[in-house]
Design an enzyme around this catalytic site. Structure first.
Site, PDB file in Angstrom:
ATOM      1  CG  ASP A   1      -1.840   1.220   1.229  1.00 49.52           C
ATOM      2  OD1 ASP A   1      -2.434   1.499   0.172  1.00 49.52           O
ATOM      3  OD2 ASP A   1      -1.963   1.911   2.260  1.00 49.52           O
TER       4      ASP A   1
ATOM      5  CE1 TYR B   1       2.957   6.031  -3.293  1.00 43.57           C
ATOM      6  CE2 TYR B   1       1.985   4.197  -4.486  1.00 43.57           C
ATOM      7  CZ  TYR B   1       3.061   4.757  -3.832  1.00 43.57           C
ATOM      8  OH  TYR B   1       4.229   4.047  -3.726  1.00 43.57           O
ATOM      9  N   GLY B   2      -2.901   9.298  -3.737  1.00 41.02           N
ATOM     10  CA  GLY B   2      -4.230   9.640  -4.283  1.00 41.02           C
ATOM     11  C   GLY B   2      -4.287  10.757  -5.299  1.00 41.02           C
TER      12      GLY B   2
ATOM     13  CB  CYS C   1      -2.832   0.833  -2.633  1.00 44.11           C
ATOM     14  SG  CYS C   1      -2.842   2.585  -3.020  1.00 44.11           S
TER      15      CYS C   1
ATOM     16  CB  CYS D   1     -10.149   5.156  -0.307  1.00 45.25           C
ATOM     17  SG  CYS D   1      -8.666   5.716   0.559  1.00 45.25           S
TER      18      CYS D   1
ATOM     19  CG  HIS E   1      -6.617   5.769   4.586  1.00 47.11           C
ATOM     20  ND1 HIS E   1      -5.824   5.168   3.655  1.00 47.11           N
ATOM     21  CD2 HIS E   1      -5.783   6.466   5.409  1.00 47.11           C
ATOM     22  CE1 HIS E   1      -4.565   5.498   3.888  1.00 47.11           C
ATOM     23  NE2 HIS E   1      -4.522   6.282   4.943  1.00 47.11           N
TER      24      HIS E   1
HETATM   25  N1  DGL Z   1      -4.254   3.657  -0.145  1.00 51.13           N
HETATM   26  C1  DGL Z   1      -4.842   4.703  -0.956  1.00 51.13           C
HETATM   27  C2  DGL Z   1      -6.038   4.152  -1.720  1.00 51.13           C
HETATM   28  O1  DGL Z   1      -6.621   3.140  -1.369  1.00 51.13           O
HETATM   29  C3  DGL Z   1      -5.262   5.890  -0.127  1.00 51.13           C
HETATM   30  C4  DGL Z   1      -4.115   6.683   0.406  1.00 51.13           C
HETATM   31  C5  DGL Z   1      -3.325   7.413  -0.668  1.00 51.13           C
HETATM   32  O2  DGL Z   1      -3.864   8.339  -1.310  1.00 51.13           O
HETATM   33  O3  DGL Z   1      -2.176   7.061  -0.848  1.00 51.13           O
HETATM   34  O4  DGL Z   1      -6.431   4.741  -2.693  1.00 51.13           O
END
Ligand code: DGL
EC number: 5.1.1.3
Length: 279
Positions: free
Chosen positions: A15, A47-48, A78, A197, A199
């Site tokens: 992730d 990363y979003g 992720c 997502c 989170h």
């Molecule tokens: N792990 C990312 C996702 O599921 C969320 C966090 C990020 O933006 O890196 O999209």
């Protein structure tokens, strides 16, 4: 072609940071006997909002590192990486670099079950900007269930709220309600909302507070886990290459102390973490 260890190894879960811990947790509930290596690229998260090229390059580096660490099977836990990097890694990189190894994502398993969950055939996706912009959920859901109407909305503030340990605060109420109201205004017939997502399950109590009662909320962990279990049953040759001693090792590209502290938001148990670099 690079040389990767041939002996059986752990299942890799990657992730951008902490969120994949919710996916790992879901997988461990269903497949507790396997060994896992969790890798969070916390130094370069989130990363979003990053471009396709950057997410692809970072994800590729992480996958190759997990191969070097002995993994034959890697789960991109992720959504942003699954949306922006998975297909290119599967189609371009694996055939050249590691034809016997596999990389799986989190979007398809979720898309596959949606048809059985929605009655109105109107589904909403809440995710990062990158995932929404990639249209990956829309594409995957259309492939499985072309009659479903999909509406996506990004929630750029939800990840920082969670990572700053504010998920229980009144500020979180404000931003969660705002996005839920917004997506329900875009399509009032939505009866199923995917938390696209990693989170977002942390905000579940707030999300449930603001959605209408008839609306189902779909976190991904359990569907990704069920899909992985099914995959390993259908691919015994891969299953044999995954070791089973119920162990998990954690790696981060940031400070292990910081990772340990923030990981508490996502999982109750104390963990040992090591730092690695990706390039
Ligand atoms: N792990 C990312 C996702 O599921 C969320 C966090 C990020 O933006 O890196 O999209």
């Amino acid at each position: 072609m690079p040389f990767y260890p041939q002996q059986p190894g752990s299942i890799g879960v990657f992730d951008s940071g902490y969120g994949g811990l919710t996916i790992l947790h879901g997988i461990q509930q269903v497949l507790p006997e396997y060994d896992y290596i969790y890798l969070g690229d916390n130094a370069r998260a989130p990363y979003g909002s990053r471009s396709f090229e950057v997410v692809y390059e970072f994800t590729r580096q992480a996958v190759l590192k997990l191969f070097e660490m002995g993994c034959h099977l890697v789960i991109l836990g992720c959504n942003t990486a699954s949306a922006k990097a998975l297909r290119t890694i599967q189609q371009n990189d694996l055939p050249k670099l590691a034809p016997d190894r596999r990389v799986l994502g989190v979007i398809r398993p979720t898309a596959e079950v949606i048809g059985s969950l929605t009655s109105s055939r109107h589904v909403g996706i809440l995710a990062t900007e990158g995932t929404i912009r990639s249209q990956s959920y829309n594409i995957e859901i259309q492939k499985q269930s072309p009659d479903i109407q999909v509406t996506g909305l990004s929630c750029p503030l939800w990840v920082p709220i969670i990572e700053n340990n504010e998920a229980d605060s009144p500020g979180a109420d404000y931003f969660v309600k705002k996005r839920i109201d917004h997506i329900m205004r875009l399509d009032p017939q939505i009866d199923t909302l995917i938390l696209g997502c990693t989170h977002y399950p942390i905000l579940m109590p707030k999300i449930l507070k603001y959605v209408d009662r008839g609306v189902k909320i779909v976190p991904q962990g359990e569907y990704v886990a069920a899909s992985l279990k099914d995959y390993l049953q259908r691919h015994p040759e891969m299953d044999e290459r995954c070791t089973k001693h119920s162990s998990t090792k954690y790696y981060t590209t940031e400070s292990p102390t910081k990772f340990k502290e923030n990981a508490r938001i996502f999982m109750p148990e104390e963990i040992n973490v090591e730092r690695i670099t990706l390039e």
